[in-house]
Design an enzyme around this catalytic site. Structure first.
Site, mmCIF file in Angstrom:
data_model
loop_
_atom_site.group_PDB
_atom_site.id
_atom_site.type_symbol
_atom_site.label_atom_id
_atom_site.label_comp_id
_atom_site.label_asym_id
_atom_site.label_seq_id
_atom_site.Cartn_x
_atom_site.Cartn_y
_atom_site.Cartn_z
ATOM 1 N N GLU A 124 -66.279 -6.884 -13.768
ATOM 2 C CA GLU A 124 -67.380 -5.952 -14.003
ATOM 3 C C GLU A 124 -67.282 -4.684 -13.174
ATOM 4 O O GLU A 124 -68.051 -3.747 -13.372
ATOM 5 C CB GLU A 124 -68.711 -6.630 -13.693
ATOM 6 N N GLU A 140 -74.762 -15.162 -33.631
ATOM 7 C CA GLU A 140 -75.747 -15.867 -34.449
ATOM 8 C C GLU A 140 -76.237 -15.043 -35.637
ATOM 9 O O GLU A 140 -76.917 -15.575 -36.517
ATOM 10 C CB GLU A 140 -76.933 -16.289 -33.578
#
Length: 310
Positions: free
Chosen positions: A124, A93
């Site tokens: 992960e 953004e």
């Protein structure tokens, strides 16, 4: 090689505050929809208070990020699952909001791009994977790496930050449990303690909200310090669609006091560059001089206008 996290740093999840039982929701399956949202709303109200306790560390991080970005450094977010997605969201953004390039602010997630839409839960568990991500980006001392992990002990994130420190980069951690292993690998640690989740261990809830709030502050605060705003106007907005063209026009109107038609004409003269249009409108210089003056003042609109009005 960087010292990688020890295996015991990923154990004993049951001892974490974010993994403990929330008494307010212990019988949530018996509640009506209205009762459910009331409990969730009451718990969410605690998140902003938890973030408030971390404001000094967040402010320090903003100052350090901005200082490095002035020297050409990058801001990189790295996380797994929800934490990684939130980093990618914040990074994605920034270009339309602040006119940054995709290379300046980057989001990385365990499992790669596919993990943004599909859970890749085992990705992960590898500290080496986190290290490899940053090796490929050739991390330097002027870069900032923000490790995001609600538990504070995600191996992928710990491995990345351990490596980043060997390269002299600034390392910042965001976790929702105090005294986590993440602390050992960071220069600045941000730890909003949100407490037990509504659904035990579901850190996409309060922890995710807290992380999103912190990331909003980090990127927005750094961009403000870098002169990406004029007052609270997004003067580096890139008008890539009709909505943003309208927003840019409104920004030029507000900053110059001109009407909408005049502001639109200025934007056209400035090739859609909001800051350039504002300088033209406020000082009546040519687009070329407006750009030259902005460049001479590190693209800071306020400094440019103050200099031209002397």
């Amino acid at each position: 090689m960087a010292d990688l996290p020890h295996q015991n740093e990923t154990q004993n999840l049951g001892t974490l505050a974010t993994e403990s039982i929330n008494s307010a929701s212990a019988e949530i399956d018996r509640m009506s929809a209205l009762e459910i949202v009331r409990v969730m709303n009451a718990e969410d109200a605690k998140v902003a208070l938890a973030v408030e306790q971390e404001l000094p560390q967040i402010a320090q991080a903003i100052e350090e990020i901005a200082a490095r970005m002035r020297e050409g450094g990058r801001l990189l977010y790295i996380g797994a699952g929800t934490s990684g997605r939130l980093g990618i969201l914040d990074a994605s953004e920034c270009p339309p909001t602040f006119g940054t390039t995709p290379e300046q602010i980057v989001g990385l997630i365990a499992g790669g791009p596919i993990a943004t839409a599909n859970a890749v839960e085992d990705a992960e568990d590898s500290p080496d994977a986190g290290r490899a991500e940053l090796e490929q980006l050739h991390i330097q001392a002027r870069d900032t790496v923000v490790g995001i992990a609600a538990s504070g002990r995600t191996p992928y994130v710990l491995g990345a930050l351990a490596y980043a420190r060997t390269q002299g980069a600034l390392t910042i951690g965001i976790a929702c449990n105090p005294y986590s292993p993440l602390t050992q690998h960071t220069d600045i640690m941000i730890e909003p303690e949100v407490g037990p989740e509504i659904l035990t261990g579901s850190t996409r809830l309060k922890s995710g909200t807290a992380q999103k709030m912190v990331l909003n502050m980090l990127s927005t605060g750094a961009m403000i310090l870098l002169g990406k705003t004029f007052g609270n106007l997004m003067v580096d907005v890139i008008a890539t669609n009709q909505k943003l063209v309208q927003r840019a026009t409104k920004i030029v109107q507000t900053a110059t006091g001109l009407d909408r038609e005049q502001a639109a004409i200025l934007l056209q003269e400035a090739d859609g560059e909001t800051k350039t249009a504002i300088v033209i409108g406020c000082t009546h210089v040519s687009p070329t001089i407006a750009r030259e003056q902005l460049a001479a003042h590190q693209n800071n609109l306020r400094s440019t206008l103050e200099a031209l009005k002397k």
